[in-house]
Write an enzyme that holds these catalytic residues in place. Structure first.
Site, PDB file in Angstrom:
ATOM      1  N   THR A 244     -12.186  25.542  10.103  1.00 49.95           N
ATOM      2  CA  THR A 244     -13.312  25.090   9.287  1.00 49.95           C
ATOM      3  C   THR A 244     -12.810  24.450   8.002  1.00 49.95           C
ATOM      4  O   THR A 244     -11.595  24.253   7.815  1.00 49.95           O
ATOM      5  CB  THR A 244     -14.321  26.240   9.047  1.00 49.95           C
ATOM      6  OG1 THR A 244     -15.498  25.687   8.458  1.00 49.95           O
ATOM      7  CG2 THR A 244     -13.759  27.334   8.159  1.00 49.95           C
TER       8      THR A 244
ATOM      9  N   LYS B 120     -10.132  20.746   8.673  1.00 48.62           N
ATOM     10  CA  LYS B 120     -10.454  20.101   9.958  1.00 48.62           C
ATOM     11  C   LYS B 120      -9.684  18.799  10.191  1.00 48.62           C
ATOM     12  O   LYS B 120      -9.507  18.387  11.336  1.00 48.62           O
ATOM     13  CB  LYS B 120     -11.964  19.804  10.049  1.00 48.62           C
ATOM     14  CG  LYS B 120     -12.808  21.057  10.215  1.00 48.62           C
ATOM     15  CD  LYS B 120     -14.257  20.687  10.475  1.00 48.62           C
ATOM     16  CE  LYS B 120     -15.149  21.901  10.412  1.00 48.62           C
ATOM     17  NZ  LYS B 120     -16.529  21.617  10.842  1.00 48.62           N
TER      18      LYS B 120
ATOM     19  N   ASN C 291     -12.106  21.180  15.217  1.00 52.51           N
ATOM     20  CA  ASN C 291     -12.546  22.519  14.801  1.00 52.51           C
ATOM     21  C   ASN C 291     -12.213  23.600  15.829  1.00 52.51           C
ATOM     22  O   ASN C 291     -12.538  24.759  15.609  1.00 52.51           O
ATOM     23  CB  ASN C 291     -14.055  22.529  14.512  1.00 52.51           C
ATOM     24  CG  ASN C 291     -14.850  22.625  15.777  1.00 52.51           C
ATOM     25  OD1 ASN C 291     -14.523  21.966  16.765  1.00 52.51           O
ATOM     26  ND2 ASN C 291     -15.868  23.459  15.776  1.00 52.51           N
TER      27      ASN C 291
ATOM     28  N   ASP D 195     -17.937  20.761  17.177  1.00 53.03           N
ATOM     29  CA  ASP D 195     -19.110  20.446  16.340  1.00 53.03           C
ATOM     30  C   ASP D 195     -19.899  19.344  17.036  1.00 53.03           C
ATOM     31  O   ASP D 195     -21.124  19.414  17.150  1.00 53.03           O
ATOM     32  CB  ASP D 195     -18.684  19.947  14.956  1.00 53.03           C
ATOM     33  CG  ASP D 195     -18.079  21.048  14.102  1.00 53.03           C
ATOM     34  OD1 ASP D 195     -18.470  22.211  14.277  1.00 53.03           O
ATOM     35  OD2 ASP D 195     -17.208  20.739  13.267  1.00 53.03           O
TER      36      ASP D 195
ATOM     37  N   GLY E  69     -26.832   9.158   6.001  1.00 47.26           N
ATOM     38  CA  GLY E  69     -25.603   9.748   5.477  1.00 47.26           C
ATOM     39  C   GLY E  69     -24.387   9.113   6.130  1.00 47.26           C
ATOM     40  O   GLY E  69     -24.480   8.542   7.222  1.00 47.26           O
TER      41      GLY E  69
ATOM     42  N   GLY F 193     -21.013  10.824   5.589  1.00 42.98           N
ATOM     43  CA  GLY F 193     -19.923  11.772   5.316  1.00 42.98           C
ATOM     44  C   GLY F 193     -19.267  12.240   6.605  1.00 42.98           C
ATOM     45  O   GLY F 193     -19.354  11.574   7.646  1.00 42.98           O
TER      46      GLY F 193
ATOM     47  N   TYR G 122     -29.958  23.804   8.695  1.00 41.90           N
ATOM     48  CA  TYR G 122     -30.735  24.855   9.363  1.00 41.90           C
ATOM     49  C   TYR G 122     -31.338  25.864   8.377  1.00 41.90           C
ATOM     50  O   TYR G 122     -32.036  26.788   8.778  1.00 41.90           O
ATOM     51  CB  TYR G 122     -29.889  25.580  10.425  1.00 41.90           C
ATOM     52  CG  TYR G 122     -28.607  26.170   9.888  1.00 41.90           C
ATOM     53  CD1 TYR G 122     -28.580  27.403   9.246  1.00 41.90           C
ATOM     54  CD2 TYR G 122     -27.413  25.485  10.009  1.00 41.90           C
ATOM     55  CE1 TYR G 122     -27.409  27.931   8.742  1.00 41.90           C
ATOM     56  CE2 TYR G 122     -26.231  25.998   9.525  1.00 41.90           C
ATOM     57  CZ  TYR G 122     -26.240  27.228   8.886  1.00 41.90           C
ATOM     58  OH  TYR G 122     -25.075  27.747   8.378  1.00 41.90           O
TER      59      TYR G 122
HETATM   60  P1  ATR Z   1     -20.389  16.379   5.208  1.00 41.65           P
HETATM   61  O1  ATR Z   1     -18.917  16.387   5.503  1.00 41.65           O
HETATM   62  O2  ATR Z   1     -21.043  17.719   5.348  1.00 41.65           O
HETATM   63  O3  ATR Z   1     -21.102  15.308   5.947  1.00 41.65           O
HETATM   64  P2  ATR Z   1     -19.961  14.884   2.784  1.00 41.65           P
HETATM   65  O4  ATR Z   1     -18.774  14.279   3.426  1.00 41.65           O
HETATM   66  O5  ATR Z   1     -19.851  15.380   1.406  1.00 41.65           O
HETATM   67  O6  ATR Z   1     -20.520  16.084   3.637  1.00 41.65           O
HETATM   68  O7  ATR Z   1     -21.144  13.789   2.911  1.00 41.65           O
HETATM   69  C1  ATR Z   1     -22.302  13.932   2.238  1.00 41.65           C
HETATM   70  C2  ATR Z   1     -23.245  12.776   2.596  1.00 41.65           C
HETATM   71  O8  ATR Z   1     -24.471  13.042   1.982  1.00 41.65           O
HETATM   72  C3  ATR Z   1     -22.796  11.420   2.097  1.00 41.65           C
HETATM   73  O9  ATR Z   1     -23.289  10.438   2.966  1.00 41.65           O
HETATM   74  C4  ATR Z   1     -23.485  11.337   0.738  1.00 41.65           C
HETATM   75  O10 ATR Z   1     -23.723  10.031   0.286  1.00 41.65           O
HETATM   76  P3  ATR Z   1     -22.576   9.194  -0.524  1.00 41.65           P
HETATM   77  O11 ATR Z   1     -21.692   8.554   0.503  1.00 41.65           O
HETATM   78  O12 ATR Z   1     -23.352   8.208  -1.319  1.00 41.65           O
HETATM   79  O13 ATR Z   1     -21.862  10.189  -1.394  1.00 41.65           O
HETATM   80  C5  ATR Z   1     -24.796  12.002   1.080  1.00 41.65           C
HETATM   81  N1  ATR Z   1     -25.449  12.590  -0.094  1.00 41.65           N
HETATM   82  C6  ATR Z   1     -25.071  13.691  -0.779  1.00 41.65           C
HETATM   83  N2  ATR Z   1     -25.912  13.956  -1.787  1.00 41.65           N
HETATM   84  C7  ATR Z   1     -26.876  12.980  -1.746  1.00 41.65           C
HETATM   85  C8  ATR Z   1     -28.061  12.684  -2.508  1.00 41.65           C
HETATM   86  N3  ATR Z   1     -28.426  13.468  -3.540  1.00 41.65           N
HETATM   87  N4  ATR Z   1     -28.804  11.621  -2.136  1.00 41.65           N
HETATM   88  C9  ATR Z   1     -28.449  10.841  -1.091  1.00 41.65           C
HETATM   89  N5  ATR Z   1     -27.355  11.066  -0.340  1.00 41.65           N
HETATM   90  C10 ATR Z   1     -26.583  12.104  -0.649  1.00 41.65           C
END
Ligand code: ATR
Length: 291
Positions: free
Chosen positions: A68, A72, A93, A108, A132, A134, A230
């Site tokens: 985790t 990863k 993972n 995942d 998103g 990320g 969730y």
């Molecule tokens: P994970 O690995 O869990 O996907 P992450 O890599 O931190 O987490 O990705 C978070 C995602 O949520 C990203 O797409 C981020 O947008 P940015 O690329 O602009 O950073 C998005 N995100 C996080 N907080 C946000 C907010 N308040 N409003 C809109 N998008 C958000």
């Protein structure tokens, strides 16, 4: 309580932190209900020690590992083999014993795929929006590409991250269907119905009253919504989808199925639906979710 014996196979989770993981509950119950002599524990591992931990686990005859946050990506360097989808995503993972070391998988995404199958959501030939860009979005975008989605619109706060992810998936899979967009430009989307997957942390408890897109007009374009959050069990995103009389799912099944898929890989077994549902109920109780 099951007896731990000389024959008991040991599986575990490496990460940091690991103390509050739900994985021990999932795997120890699966083992109990499936009558498999296996115990699952957590191992806190520092980032600089991932390769040593994996090598040591192999030598100790550890039967299987989950990985985790934050390891990863890093763990890939410590493997002897990797599943192609996990390699493309760049995240692993689940480790399964192979000759001379561990082979890596990404359950995942296999778990997410299973949740979609459960919900009768077909990616092939359909149009998808991913909110998103990320780590979680990356895995899901690759799955959509691999499964033959007709188009994949990645909507993100930071345009560059969406565009980069679109470029990566198009290149890796030799396709041309992923497009990065700024989240507020959703009104530029074609007039179609989209399977819409919410992968950001927006709406996560205690920020229950937030959604990444609040404007109701957007939700006219959603054919079905999936939130990977969730907790709460019904996010604001899901409520907005439902306000248009469409079905919305949360991410709890995905969490359970990533465990089930790992358990099945380790034990070369297929867990029955009854047992999966039983563990699902136990998980819900343990997680103390906000309804
Ligand atoms: P994970 O690995 O869990 O996907 P992450 O890599 O931190 O987490 O990705 C978070 C995602 O949520 C990203 O797409 C981020 O947008 P940015 O690329 O602009 O950073 C998005 N995100 C996080 N907080 C946000 C907010 N308040 N409003 C809109 N998008 C958000």
């Amino acid at each position: 309580m099951r007896e731990i014996k000389g024959t008991t196979k040991v599986c575990g989770l490496i990460g940091n932190p690991v103390a509050h993981s739900i994985s021990p509950l999932i795997h120890n119950h699966l083992a109990e209900f499936e009558n498999i002599d296996l115990a699952y524990v957590t191992f806190k591992v520092e980032s600089s020690k991932v390769a040593e931990a994996v090598k040591g686990a192999y030598e100790l005859n550890v039967f299987g590992l989950n990985v985790t946050v934050p390891h990863k990506n890093e763990v890939i360097n410590a493997l002897v083999d990797i599943d192609p989808l996990a390699r493309d995503i760049g995240a692993v993972n689940t480790l399964v014993r192979a000759k001379g070391g561990f082979k890596g998988y990404n359950t995942d995404i296999l778990g997410f795929q299973r949740q979609l199958i459960d919900a009768n959501i077909e990616l092939m030939g359909n149009d998808v929006i991913i909110i998103g860009a990320g780590g979680a979005a990356r895995a899901i975008v690759f799955l959509c590409g691999q499964e033959g989605a007709n188009s994949i619109y990645i909507l993100n706060r930071t345009l560059e991250n969406a565009q980069q992810l679109a470029k990566d998936v198009n290149k890796a899979l030799d396709i041309n269907v992923a497009i990065g967009m700024k989240i507020e430009d959703y009104n530029l989307l074609p007039n179609k119905q989209f399977i819409t997957i919410q992968t950001t942390s927006v709406g996560l408890h205690p920020n229950d009253d937030c959604a990444p897109i609040e404007n109701l007009d957007f939700y006219d374009k959603v054919s079905v919504g999936v939130d990977i959050i969730y907790n709460p069990t019904k996010t604001k995103f899901m409520k907005l989808v439902e306000s248009k009389e469409k079905i919305a799912y949360n991410g709890l099944k995905m969490l359970l199925y990533q465990g089930v898929c790992a358990f099945e890989l380790w034990n070369e077994t297929k867990v029955s639906e009854d047992i999966i549902m039983h563990v699902y109920e136990l998980m819900k109780k343990e997680l103390n979710l906000v309804e």
